[in-house]
Design a protein around this motif. Structure first.
Motif, short mmCIF file in Angstrom:
data_model
loop_
_atom_site.label_atom_id
_atom_site.label_comp_id
_atom_site.label_asym_id
_atom_site.label_seq_id
_atom_site.Cartn_x
_atom_site.Cartn_y
_atom_site.Cartn_z
N HIS A 113 36.33 54.07 -48.17
CA HIS A 113 35.84 55.28 -47.52
C HIS A 113 34.32 55.33 -47.41
O HIS A 113 33.79 56.11 -46.62
N SER A 114 33.64 54.51 -48.19
CA SER A 114 32.19 54.46 -48.02
C SER A 114 31.83 53.76 -46.71
O SER A 114 30.79 54.01 -46.14
N VAL A 115 32.74 52.93 -46.23
CA VAL A 115 32.53 52.27 -44.94
C VAL A 115 32.94 53.23 -43.83
O VAL A 115 32.19 53.46 -42.89
N SER A 116 34.15 53.81 -43.96
CA SER A 116 34.65 54.75 -42.95
C SER A 116 35.87 55.46 -43.52
O SER A 116 36.67 54.86 -44.23
N GLU A 117 36.03 56.74 -43.17
CA GLU A 117 37.20 57.49 -43.61
C GLU A 117 38.49 56.93 -43.00
O GLU A 117 39.57 57.18 -43.50
N GLN A 118 38.37 56.19 -41.89
CA GLN A 118 39.54 55.63 -41.24
C GLN A 118 39.97 54.27 -41.79
O GLN A 118 40.99 53.74 -41.37
N ILE A 119 39.22 53.74 -42.74
CA ILE A 119 39.59 52.45 -43.34
C ILE A 119 40.90 52.62 -44.09
O ILE A 119 41.08 53.55 -44.87
N LYS A 120 41.83 51.71 -43.83
CA LYS A 120 43.11 51.73 -44.52
C LYS A 120 42.94 51.05 -45.87
O LYS A 120 42.49 49.92 -45.96
N VAL A 121 43.30 51.76 -46.92
CA VAL A 121 43.19 51.22 -48.27
C VAL A 121 44.59 51.19 -48.86
O VAL A 121 45.15 52.25 -49.18
N PRO A 122 45.19 50.02 -48.98
CA PRO A 122 46.56 49.94 -49.49
C PRO A 122 46.60 50.14 -51.01
O PRO A 122 46.33 49.22 -51.77
N THR A 123 46.88 51.36 -51.42
CA THR A 123 46.93 51.64 -52.85
C THR A 123 48.36 51.69 -53.36
O THR A 123 48.58 51.49 -54.54
#
Length: 148
Positions: A113-123
């Motif tokens: 999210h520091s790059v972009s709120e739209q970044i998909k982060v598979p948690t």
């Protein structure tokens, strides 16, 4: 050349973050719990019995309820699984594993999210996934129903 140096700096910071994670309370506790499992004879015996029964269970599954040992194996696998899961060392290890995973998930979300709120982060954790506007990920037709 400049991009290469920037990339090296990023990788160096990633190494620093990894070192900090390794020294975290969660990681220390995880390693301690893993060691407890490896060194406790009673716990190891429960795991060993479960693994042996699991192999038999997989064989029985091929034939289903028509296998002559079906009922016995099904009862045994459940009993052994419960005994293993109720073992104090196994329970503590799973708790430690979840805490360490939660820390790694938090780090992934912060970086993404520091790059972009739209970044998909598979948690794999709905708590973190729901914070994104597209929890399922674009292109998969996730919860935002997009198809981009």
């Amino acid at each position: 050349m400049l991009a290469t140096l920037e990339r090296i700096e990023i990788l160096d910071v990633a190494d620093e973050i990894a070192a900090m994670v390794l020294e975290s309370e969660e990681a220390v506790y995880y390693r301690q719990c893993a060691n407890n499992i490896r060194t406790n004879q009673v716990t190891q015996e429960k795991i060993s019995q479960f693994v042996k029964m699991k192999e038999l269970y997989e064989e029985v599954q091929r034939f289903g309820k028509y296998h002559p040992e079906y009922k016995r194996v099904m009862m045994s696998i459940r009993t052994l699984k419960r005994e293993m899961d109720m073992d104090e060392n196994v329970a503590e290890f799973r708790k430690a594993e979840n805490e360490l995973q939660r820390l790694l998930d938090e780090i992934s979300v912060i970086i993404g999210h520091s790059v972009s709120e739209q970044i998909k982060v598979p948690t794999g954790n709905p708590f973190f996934d729901s914070s994104s506007s597209c929890a399922g990920g674009c292109g998969t037709g996730g919860s935002c129903s997009c198809s981009a």
